[in-house]
Structure formats: C-alpha cells, structure tokens
Design a protein around this motif. Structure first.
Motif, PDB file in Angstrom:
ATOM      1  N   ASP A 267       0.824  -1.208   0.000  1.00 47.24           N
ATOM      2  CA  ASP A 267       0.000   0.000   0.000  1.00 47.24           C
ATOM      3  C   ASP A 267       0.858   1.259   0.000  1.00 47.24           C
ATOM      4  OD1 ASP A 267      -2.704   1.137   0.117  1.00 47.24           O
ATOM      5  OD2 ASP A 267      -2.088   1.892   2.075  1.00 47.24           O
ATOM      6  N   SER A 268       1.989   1.219   0.709  1.00 45.39           N
ATOM      7  CA  SER A 268       2.883   2.388   0.737  1.00 45.39           C
ATOM      8  C   SER A 268       3.494   2.635  -0.627  1.00 45.39           C
ATOM      9  CB  SER A 268       3.982   2.183   1.780  1.00 45.39           C
ATOM     10  OG  SER A 268       4.877   1.160   1.389  1.00 45.39           O
ATOM     11  N   LYS A 271       0.795   4.132  -3.077  1.00 41.91           N
ATOM     12  CA  LYS A 271       0.433   5.522  -2.787  1.00 41.91           C
ATOM     13  C   LYS A 271       1.358   6.531  -3.478  1.00 41.91           C
ATOM     14  CE  LYS A 271      -1.969   4.790   1.601  1.00 41.91           C
ATOM     15  NZ  LYS A 271      -1.911   4.951   3.085  1.00 41.91           N
ATOM     16  N   GLN A 272       2.434   6.048  -4.087  1.00 44.01           N
ATOM     17  CA  GLN A 272       3.287   6.970  -4.835  1.00 44.01           C
ATOM     18  C   GLN A 272       2.478   7.605  -5.961  1.00 44.01           C
ATOM     19  OE1 GLN A 272       6.412   7.667  -3.728  1.00 44.01           O
ATOM     20  NE2 GLN A 272       5.712   6.335  -2.082  1.00 44.01           N
ATOM     21  N   TYR A 311      -7.892  -3.046  -4.709  1.00 43.89           N
ATOM     22  CA  TYR A 311      -7.362  -2.495  -5.953  1.00 43.89           C
ATOM     23  C   TYR A 311      -8.021  -3.055  -7.214  1.00 43.89           C
ATOM     24  CZ  TYR A 311      -3.632  -1.448  -2.599  1.00 43.89           C
ATOM     25  OH  TYR A 311      -2.913  -1.039  -1.500  1.00 43.89           O
TER      26      TYR A 311
END
Length: 403
Positions: A267-268, A271-272, A311
């Motif tokens: 998820d990190s 998020k880009q 997603y």
C-alpha cells in the motif's frame, strides 16, 4: 521481510534510461505503420499518448510461483480464475498442497471498457520435474500447465532440473528447459528465474550470463534492479537483471499479521503519485508451508482477496494484475512506438510506427490515453483490433496488433 523492504527502497533512487541509438536505428529499418481515424463529436483539441501501463492502470503487480508445484493448479489458479478449489490433498512428500474446498468466483480487475479480467500469475517451472504420475505428485503436469497458460498465465524458465550445486552446467540447464517447454507446450520462454539452493559462490552470475546470452530478455536473480520500477518514463529493459523478493507465511497460523505487513508495504508503494510496477514471488500455495518458503493457502487467499477488494473491480480498480512477461512486453513496445496524429475539426488521423517485435513475444498490445471531453467513434484500420470508451469516459483506446 527486511530484505524485501531494503530492495524496495532502491525504487526511490531513480529509474531507467532509454534504449541505445544503435538498437533504435536497427529497429526502425524493420518497422511498420498502422493507422486509424477518430471521429469526434466536437472540435475540441485532443491529446493522445501511450499509457504508462496497460489500460492506463496506476500500478502493475506481477506475482510468480517458483518450481512448478501442483498447489498452483489445485489452489491458486481456481482462486484467481474462478472454480473449485481443491480440498486437502497430501502429495507424494506427505505435504498438503490442497486448499479449503470452496468454490471461487474469481478475483478481477477491469480493462476500462466494461470487461472483467481475472488476476493472472506466472509459473517458473523446471521441465525435468513435470510428469503425469503418480496421482498425488508434487509437481504440475503438462496438461495443467497448458490450461493455466491458455488462461493467460505466463511460463518462465527456471532451469531444467533446478540444479545449483557444484558441477552444474548452467547453459544446458537453461537451454534444455527451453527445448522441453517448446516440445511439450509449443512456445519459447523468454524470461529466466535463477533457481535457489546450495551452489558455488556467486553461481547465480553464471545463470544470469547464460540465460541472457541465449535468448532470454530478463533474469530474476538474487540481486539486481527493482523490485519496484517507475514506469512513467522510458525504461532500459535490455538484458535486465532484477532482484527477487518473496511473500511467505510465518510460523504463526492463528492470524494474518504477516500478510497484513506485506499488504501495508504494498500500500505504501501504491500511494506513490506516479505509476509503478512491482514484482514478487513465492513457492507453494497449499495448506502446508512448503519447505518454509511458501504461502499457506489461508494466507494466500487472504492476501490475494485483500488485493482484489482494495485495488480490483470491488475497490478502486487501479491494479493491472499481470505476469512479469506481459508487463515487460507492454513496456518494451510502449517505449519503441512512435505516435503521430493530426486533427482537422472533428476528424483525427492517427498513425503509429511499430518496431519489429521479437518472435518470442506473446503480447502485442498498447493502450492510448486520451485527453478530451468529447465523445468519439473509431474507424478501425487493418492489422489491429481496437477497443475504446469513446461513448462513456472518452479516455482510452486499446490496440491489439494482429500477429
């Protein structure tokens, strides 16, 4: 887990450059031009460019199952593609490669044109291990691999015997496996995954060299670029060597804490702000953590379902869940085409120069991202199949080149 995070950190320190002028010049000599017309409903100026990823998704996620274990067919394939997941199934090694016996409706993302596409993985297989008997065999059979391949899963070269120890002929391992898959399945593999195990120091360098020098476009190995790639600019895919990271179950069978950690890391990355491509691996997906290098089926089901819910079509539909080869070939073609379009009032003529595409490529598709608020229709040209959302969102045109 620490290795996975450290490798992912490489992503934040840059991306890749374009192909050499020499290669581009060579390709231009064997290129061809395709064309089609767009009929707009207004004279508003239109902008057209190649989408960074297929269907203009925000991120591509490639997931590979190493070694060709039968749990791929018994559990992973029906979970993702839809079908009956195997009940508990102990193989010849007394290891349970089955699942929970439920019926799956499949896990999907959409193509942006109203069609659902099932999640697809890749299989890194050893031809020397593929057989039909015994009934409780630990490895896949040729018909099982063929069924998954026909459903869109990709097959990657993992060496004929999975050999790594002293005395291994690395070239023979790579080429004999290529021959085996060609003879039994009818296609040529084009990407290599270095088998893990005991071996001479830096034996993987020999595998990398022999695979790249004998027809493979990329190699997944112990060290290399990635496993996260920025894809909003041209990438250097020439003889690419990538680092592998794994998703694996822990000893804790009472919760999904380790899976939640993997999902949090993913998820990190997602998020880009710019589109990215992320690539990961595991081994088995049955009820037992095979060789302690796998995902138990409850963990695999939890992980993949969470991805789909967040997603996929049930979530924000931002993922392109596709095997390594499919994503690689899209980006390769995206970076080599030349798009030219001319607008005169409501009429737009589009011409695209297509380079010579390697014979081993399985996919010949490109998505065009459009900037226009006008509805439109397509007058299709020859040698391609076109899908568009001209009457709905006015954002996408997808081209599939006829072979």
């Amino acid at each position: 887990m620490l290795k996975r995070i450290l490798l992912i950190g490489i992503f934040f320190f840059g991306c890749f450059t374009c192909f050499s002028n020499e290669v581009a010049e060579k390709d231009s000599l064997k290129s061809k031009t395709i064309s089609f017309k767009i009929k707009l409903k207004s004279e508003e100026k239109i902008k057209i460019k190649a989408a960074p990823l297929k269907y203009n998704k925000h991120f591509a996620y490639s997931f590979t199952l190493d070694d060709g274990y039968r749990s791929a067919y018994l559990t992973a394939f029906p979970l993702l593609n839809g079908g009956k997941i195997s009940n508990s199934d102990k193989n010849e090694w007394k290891i349970d490669q089955g699942g929970d016996g439920t019926i799956s409706k499949g896990l999907f993302y959409s193509d942006g044109f109203g069609n659902k596409i099932p999640f697809k993985l890749a299989l890194a297989i050893n031809g020397g291990s593929i057989r039909d008997l015994p009934a409780n065999r630990g490895h896949l059979s040729w018909p099982e691999i063929k069924e998954m391949y026909n459903a869109g899963w990709d097959i990657l070269n993992h060496g004929f015997h999975h050999a790594t120890k002293h005395g291994t002929n690395y070239l023979t391992e790579a080429t004999e496996n290529t021959t085996s898959i060609k003879q039994n399945l009818g296609f040529t593999m084009s990407h290599f995954v270095v088998p893990g195990g005991e071996g001479d120091e830096k034996y993987y360098l020999e595998y990398e060299k022999d695979a790249l020098n004998n027809g493979h476009f990329s190699v997944a190995s112990y060290y290399g670029v990635g496993p996260v790639f920025k894809v909003d600019s041209k990438m250097d895919l020439d003889k690419m060597i990538t680092a592998r990271t794994f998703v694996q179950s822990s000893k804790d069978t009472t919760s999904f804490k380790i899976m939640d950690r993997y999902l949090k890391t993913l998820d990190s990355i997602v998020k880009q702000p710019n589109p990215i491509w992320f690539n990961e691996f595991t081994h088995g997906t049955g009820n037992t953590n095979l060789w302690n290098l796998s995902m138990r089926f409850p963990d695999f089901k939890y992980y993949m379902t969470a991805l789909a819910d967040k997603y996929g079509v049930k979530g924000n539909d931002s993922v392109w869940m596709a095997p390594w080869q499919e994503v690689y070939e899209y980006i390769w073609l995206r970076d080599r085409i030349k798009i030219d379009y001319k607008q005169k009032g409501k009429d737009v003529e589009v011409k695209i120069v297509i380079p010579e595409i390697p014979e081993a490529f399985r996919y010949r598709e490109i998505t065009l991202a459009l900037e226009t608020s006008s509805k439109f229709e397509i007058e299709s040209g020859k040698d391609l199949i076109i899908k568009d959302d001209g009457k709905t969102n006015h954002k996408l045109i997808h081209l599939k080149l006829k072979q």
